[in-house]
Design a protein around this motif. Structure first.
Motif, mmCIF file in Angstrom:
data_model
loop_
_atom_site.group_PDB
_atom_site.id
_atom_site.type_symbol
_atom_site.label_atom_id
_atom_site.label_comp_id
_atom_site.label_asym_id
_atom_site.label_seq_id
_atom_site.Cartn_x
_atom_site.Cartn_y
_atom_site.Cartn_z
ATOM 1 N N LYS A 373 16.437 -22.870 -20.392
ATOM 2 C CA LYS A 373 16.869 -23.065 -21.773
ATOM 3 C C LYS A 373 18.088 -22.200 -22.092
ATOM 4 N N LEU A 376 21.107 -23.766 -20.514
ATOM 5 C CA LEU A 376 21.493 -24.952 -21.277
ATOM 6 C C LEU A 376 22.288 -24.561 -22.524
ATOM 7 N N ARG A 380 26.097 -25.678 -23.318
ATOM 8 C CA ARG A 380 26.498 -26.338 -24.563
ATOM 9 C C ARG A 380 27.676 -25.586 -25.209
ATOM 10 N N VAL A 386 25.200 -30.478 -17.565
ATOM 11 C CA VAL A 386 24.303 -29.715 -16.700
ATOM 12 C C VAL A 386 23.685 -30.625 -15.645
ATOM 13 N N ASN A 403 13.447 -30.842 -21.692
ATOM 14 C CA ASN A 403 14.517 -29.925 -22.105
ATOM 15 C C ASN A 403 15.873 -30.619 -22.214
ATOM 16 N N VAL A 405 17.859 -32.073 -20.050
ATOM 17 C CA VAL A 405 18.874 -31.811 -19.033
ATOM 18 C C VAL A 405 19.633 -33.112 -18.766
#
Length: 425
Positions: A373, A376, A380, A386, A403, A405
């Motif tokens: 997380k 990620l 962002r 990703v 999540n 991805v």
């Protein structure tokens, strides 16, 4: 009770007295560790550290105490290895002859890059030299280092270990002995004949399960000691042929993309050393002229995050030129190396590839999911897509889905295929 000095051996602690001098033919005790590594699909590297300024150091010590001096250096070396090498990767440490120490480690070619080994070796030698100087305030020990991989295809493991050891010594001493000449001949032959094979592994959209891209993987001549990419590229690097090899790989990729008329994105691994070569962008432009119809926007260069980009004079400049040409940049192995956040902030990559070490058993490890997380969020912020690497089962894949991805690759989705021109249509 008398305290017994100890050293790592096959993942255990053994008395220091068990480290012996060996006869001229190098003999590795408990070869079971090498066999186990091969059975697990790993490679095994034999690394030789040779004291290059031994005589200068001894001259600064009492001549009657040079044996004690050597023991102190080697004891310090053993301590540093215990603190530096991952116990899961450690196989054995040998005190061999007066000036040489041999380290044998397991190497997972899916998780390690060539420079990952170089970084480890530099860390060991720097720590030994610095600690010795701080303790004795005389001089810095300096080491010549060479390494070679054990040929798993040899009829005899012992014979292959012995040969790898001699090759590693030759690399350390830069001697033009027969084995080194043979290795030079082998890599030169591969480059001359362009005898490499490309495998292709698809990269999937996690939400739709559609193939969005392909990563091209390099293999040397089948059934030889240089088939596995880690051996192939490490020998090329140590013999000064890395740039030529990587440019041949790149041209092979262009050939296959054009022949297959593939229109999906292509991911290409490239070392920072090659990306930072002053000739790289001009040579790349020549390839684009030769293989017209291939758009730079289709190609993503993966920079392995385990490789250091520090001190590479032309690297950042070349990356900017590549972007102006239309190529995309990915940071590979994120979460596994030593400078991932710094590399990401430096390059602001188009794509971030999360290493298998973060993904493995992520469904059973809440800390790893928190790491995912966090990465990620970083992606962002950087405006990066990703890609999660090394997905092996449905449980790991489900964590990616919840999540959000973007993309994923791994054996759960599809294994690398031999004939790219047959599958990428």
């Amino acid at each position: 009770m008398k305290k017994v000095k100890s050293v790592m051996q096959w993942g255990k602690i053994l008395p220091l007295s068990s480290i012996r001098y060996y006869p001229p033919q190098f003999t590795l005790r408990n070869m079971e560790g090498v066999k186990n590594a091969f059975e697990a699909g790993h490679e095994v590297a034999v690394i030789v550290f040779k004291l290059s300024n031994l005589h200068d150091l001894i001259e600064q010590a009492d001549s009657q105490r040079h044996i004690k001096f050597l023991k102190n250096v080697k004891k310090l070396f053993q301590t540093v290895v215990e603190q530096t090498v991952n116990p899961k990767e450690f196989i054995t440490l040998h005190d061999y002859y007066g000036e040489e120490i041999t380290l044998v480690i397991t190497v997972d070619h899916d998780r390690h890059s060539i420079s990952n080994i170089d970084i480890l070796l530099k860390k060991i030698t720097d720590e030994v030299s610095e600690t010795y100087f701080n303790q004795y305030s005389t001089a810095y020990p300096t080491f010549d280092v060479g390494y070679m991989f054990i040929d798993k295809y040899d009829y005899s493991i012992q014979n292959s270990i012995f040969r790898a050891h001699r090759l590693a010594i030759g690399m350390a001493e830069k001697r033009k002995q027969l084995e080194i000449n043979e290795m030079l001949f082998a890599i030169n032959n591969i480059i001359t004949k362009r005898s490499i094979t490309l495998l292709a592994q698809p990269i999937f959209d996690v939400a739709t399960k559609e193939v969005r891209a392909w990563e091209l993987l390099t293999r040397g001549p089948k059934g030889t000691a240089l088939e596995a990419p880690l051996q192939l590229f490490s020998v090329a690097r140590q013999t000064g042929r890395l740039y030529e090899l990587e440019m041949i790989v790149l041209e092979k990729i262009f050939q296959q993309v054009k022949a297959s008329r593939c229109r999906q994105d292509i991911f290409v691994n490239c070392t920072p050393i090659t990306l930072g070569n002053i000739k790289f962008t001009s040579d790349l432009k020549k390839l684009l002229q030769k293989y017209k119809g291939i758009s730079p926007k289709q190609i993503t260069f993966e920079v392995t995050e385990r490789d250091s980009i520090e001190g590479l004079k032309n690297f950042v400049f070349n990356i900017n030129v590549l972007r102006l040409m239309g190529f995309r940049i990915a940071v590979d192995d994120t979460g596994a190396g030593y400078a991932s956040l710094n590399t990401i902030s430096e390059l602001m990559p188009d794509i971030i590839k999360i290493d298998r070490s973060v993904i493995e058993n992520i469904d059973k490890n809440s800390v790893k999911e928190s790491m995912l997380k966090g990465l990620l969020l970083v992606a962002r912020e950087a405006g990066s897509l990703v890609v999660a690497e090394g997905i092996e089962n449905q449980e790991e894949a489900s964590v990616l889905t919840r999540n959000n991805v973007d993309l994923a690759q791994g054996n759960f989705y599809a294994r690398p295929a031999m004939f790219f021109d047959e599958i990428a249509t």
